[in-house]
Write an enzyme that holds these catalytic residues in place. Structure first.
Site, mmCIF file in Angstrom:
data_model
loop_
_atom_site.group_PDB
_atom_site.id
_atom_site.type_symbol
_atom_site.label_atom_id
_atom_site.label_comp_id
_atom_site.label_asym_id
_atom_site.label_seq_id
_atom_site.Cartn_x
_atom_site.Cartn_y
_atom_site.Cartn_z
ATOM 1 N N THR A 153 0.893 3.141 8.858
ATOM 2 C CA THR A 153 1.689 2.631 9.984
ATOM 3 C C THR A 153 3.159 2.965 9.706
ATOM 4 O O THR A 153 3.607 4.042 10.032
ATOM 5 C CB THR A 153 1.468 1.123 10.204
ATOM 6 O OG1 THR A 153 1.622 0.423 8.957
ATOM 7 C CG2 THR A 153 0.089 0.853 10.778
ATOM 8 N N LYS A 179 -2.629 1.707 2.228
ATOM 9 C CA LYS A 179 -1.492 1.765 3.122
ATOM 10 C C LYS A 179 -0.767 0.433 3.064
ATOM 11 O O LYS A 179 -1.343 -0.620 2.785
ATOM 12 C CB LYS A 179 -1.908 2.091 4.561
ATOM 13 C CG LYS A 179 -2.770 1.060 5.272
ATOM 14 C CD LYS A 179 -2.090 -0.157 5.855
ATOM 15 C CE LYS A 179 -0.936 0.198 6.743
ATOM 16 N NZ LYS A 179 -0.289 -1.068 7.277
ATOM 17 N N THR A 190 -2.607 -7.756 1.113
ATOM 18 C CA THR A 190 -1.308 -7.572 1.752
ATOM 19 C C THR A 190 -1.159 -6.146 2.246
ATOM 20 O O THR A 190 -0.069 -5.636 2.343
ATOM 21 C CB THR A 190 -0.194 -7.875 0.739
ATOM 22 O OG1 THR A 190 -0.439 -7.093 -0.439
ATOM 23 C CG2 THR A 190 -0.173 -9.319 0.373
ATOM 24 N N GLU A 275 9.407 -0.780 2.996
ATOM 25 C CA GLU A 275 10.251 -0.452 4.148
ATOM 26 C C GLU A 275 11.733 -0.482 3.763
ATOM 27 O O GLU A 275 12.288 -1.525 3.428
ATOM 28 C CB GLU A 275 9.969 -1.423 5.294
ATOM 29 C CG GLU A 275 8.591 -1.197 5.899
ATOM 30 C CD GLU A 275 8.195 -2.231 6.917
ATOM 31 O OE1 GLU A 275 7.292 -1.944 7.713
ATOM 32 O OE2 GLU A 275 8.763 -3.342 6.919
ATOM 33 N N ASN A 399 12.026 -3.037 11.054
ATOM 34 C CA ASN A 399 11.302 -4.172 11.620
ATOM 35 C C ASN A 399 11.863 -4.617 12.962
ATOM 36 O O ASN A 399 11.115 -5.146 13.787
ATOM 37 C CB ASN A 399 11.274 -5.322 10.599
ATOM 38 C CG ASN A 399 10.298 -5.050 9.488
ATOM 39 O OD1 ASN A 399 9.092 -5.183 9.657
ATOM 40 N ND2 ASN A 399 10.800 -4.623 8.346
ATOM 41 N N SER A 404 8.922 -1.009 19.431
ATOM 42 C CA SER A 404 9.462 -0.151 20.495
ATOM 43 C C SER A 404 8.851 1.232 20.453
ATOM 44 O O SER A 404 8.224 1.614 19.472
ATOM 45 C CB SER A 404 10.968 -0.056 20.368
ATOM 46 O OG SER A 404 11.322 0.485 19.116
#
Length: 404
Positions: A153, A179, A190, A275, A399, A404
Site C-alpha cells: 500500500t 507489507k 501490524t 512512512e 497520512n 485522496s
C-alpha cells in the site's frame, strides 16, 4: 526512501506453492493489487492476527476458516481494507472465498481472505472477482517477487527474503514476503506477512514455532503505536522437502533459528520503510528486574513523539529520552542507577550526564541513519529490544493525503 533497504532481487520457489499477481483495479488503476497463493494438499497452516477490537471482515472470516478446514489458498487484496463494512463486508469476504474455491475446485472454507488499505469503504467486488478469474490460470511457482509488490500500500519497496538451511543433509527452504509502512505497533499483527516452507512440521509444533518467532520479531516493531484493524502473519508448511518429518529437538531448533531470521528480516524491513522514515532505531533496555519492565520502558521511548522528532532532526537532545524514561509506569525504575548510550557514546551514567560526553560526539551519532539507544537499568538481569523509526514531515503528509 527506505533506510538501508533494497528490494529483494531473488525469492526462491517453495515446493507445493504457486502464486499469481494481477492488476485488478480494486482501488488504483494499472497497479498490481490482488495476489492469489495456492497450497498443495496436506499443507499445515498457522497464523496470528491483529488484536485490534475493530478487526476487519477478512480477519473474522480467515479465523473461522482456519479453524474449520485445511487451508488450500490465500487471497490478498490491497487498496481496500474491507474494515468497518458491516454485514456487507463479511458477505464480500465470503464471496471472494467462494469464487476462489469454485475456480480451484476446493471448498470455500479452505480459502483465507486478507485485505489491506482504506478503512470504511466497500470492496470493489466486480474488480476483485474478475481479478480472481484472471489470476487462477496464471498460477506459477516463481511469482514471489510480483506478489511482494502486489500486497503493498504505502510501502515504497517490496519486502521479502528466502533462506535455505540443511537438516539431515537435505535442503529446507523458507520464503516470506511482508507489507507494512504505517499503522505499525505490536499486539499481532501490524502488517501482512506470508511465510512458506517445504518442511514437514506437525501442526502443534508449527503453531508454537510461529508464536515464539513472532514474539522476537513482529511483536518488537513500532512506527506509530497504532495497531491495524486487518493484519496477519501466516506460516504454511507444505511438507514437500526430502528431509522428512521434523520432530527432534535438534531439527526443530534448526528450523526455529531460520524462521526467526526470516521474520526478523521481514519485520525490520517494515521499520526501515516506515512512512517517511529517515532513521532505523534499535532501543535496547537491559538490567531490568523483569522482561515486562524492560518492554514497557522500550515502548515508552519508542512511542514518544518528542524523542522521534529529535531523532529526525539529528538533535542530540538526550533530555527527551530521559523524559520518556522518567514518565514510565515501571515501579522498579531507579533513575539514579540508569546508564544510557547512543551508538556506544555515553550520555548518562548513574542518572547524571556522562563526564565524557560532548555535544559534538552526540551530534555525530544522532546524524547517523542507524541508531542504537541502549539503556541499562542496573536493577536486574532482564532485557528487551524494540525496533522503531523517527517521525518526519513526510509521515504527516503521507497520512494526511492517504485517502485522496
Amino acid at each position: 526512501m527506505p533506510v538501508n533497504l533494497s528490494p529483494p532481487t531473488t525469492l526462491l520457489p517453495v515446493n507445493g506453492v504457486e502464486l499469481a499477481t494481477v492488476a485488478a483495479g480494486i482501488r488504483y488503476q494499472e497497479r498490481d493489487d490482488l495476489v492469489l497463493i495456492t497450497l498443495c494438499e496436506g499443507t499445515r497452516v498457522a497464523a496470528v492476527f491483529t488484536q485490534n477490537k475493530c478487526c476487519a471482515a477478512p480477519v473474522i472470516v480467515a479465523k473461522q476458516h482456519l479453524a474449520q478446514a485445511e487451508t488450500r489458498a490465500l487471497l490478498i487484496n490491497s487498496g481496500n481494507a474491507n474494515a468497518v463494512t458491516g454485514e456487507q463486508g463479511l458477505s464480500d469476504a465470503m464471496l471472494s472465498c467462494e469464487r476462489v474455491a469454485s475456480s480451484l475446485e476446493i471448498k470455500a472454507n479452505q480459502v483465507l481472505p486478507f485485505s489491506t488499505g482504506v478503512i470504511g469503504e466497500p470492496l470493489n467486488m466486480a474488480a476483485l472477482l474478475s481479478g480472481v478469474d484472471y489470476a487462477v490460470p496464471r498460477l506459477a511457482a516463481d511469482e514471489w517477487l510480483s506478489a511482494a509488490s502486489g500486497i503493498m500500500t504505502t510501502d515504497t519497496v517490496p519486502k521479502g527474503i528466502s533462506v535455505v538451511i540443511q537438516i539431515n543433509g537435505q535442503d529446507v527452504t523458507i520464503t516470506g514476503i511482508s507489507k507494512g509502512s504505517g499503522m505499525i505497533c505490536p499486539n499481532m499483527a501490524t502488517m501482512l506477512a506470508y511465510v512458506v516452507t517445504d518442511a514437514d512440521i506437525a501442526q502443534g509444533d508449527l503453531e508454537s514455532l510461529l508464536s515464539a518467532a513472532t514474539q522476537k520479531s513482529f511483536n518488537r516493531i513500532t512506527v506509530d503505536s497504532d495497531t491495524s484493524t486487518n493484519d496477519a502473519l501466516v506460516l504454511a508448511a507444505t511438507g514437500r522437502s526430502a528431509t522428512g518429518h521434523l520432530s527432534s529437538e535438534e531439527e526443530l531448533d534448526s528450523f526455529s533459528s531460520a524462521l526467526e531470521e526470516v521474520l526478523v528480516h521481514l519485520a525490520t524491513a517494515i521499520i526501515r520503510d516506515g512512512e517517511g522514515a529517515t532513521k532505523f532505531v534499535s532501543i535496547e533496555v537491559l538490567g531490568g528486574l523483569k522482561e515486562e519492565d524492560c518492554r514497557t520502558i522500550a515502548y515508552d521511548i519508542a512511542h514518544s513523539p518528542l524523542v522521534k522528532t529529535a531523532l529526525y532532526a539529528s538533535d542530540p537532545n538526550w533530555g527527551r529520552i530521559l523524559m520518556a524514561l522518567g514518565k514510565s509506569s515501571v515501579d522498579s525504575l531507579e533513575m539514579a542507577k540508569v546508564d544510557i548510550f547512543i551508538n556506544g557514546v555515553a550520555l548518562i551514567e548513574h542518572g547524571q550526564p556522562a563526564s565524557s560526553y560532548s555535544e559534538e560526539a552526540g551530534q555525530a551519532v544522532f546524524q547517523q541513519e542507524e541508531i542504537t539507544i541502549s539503556i541499562n537499568l542496573n536493577t536486574g538481569a532482564s532485557c528487551f529490544n524494540v525496533w522503531t523509526s523517527d517521525l518526519s514531515h513526510d509521515y504527516v503528509s503521507i497520512n494526511a493525503d492517504y485517502r485522496s
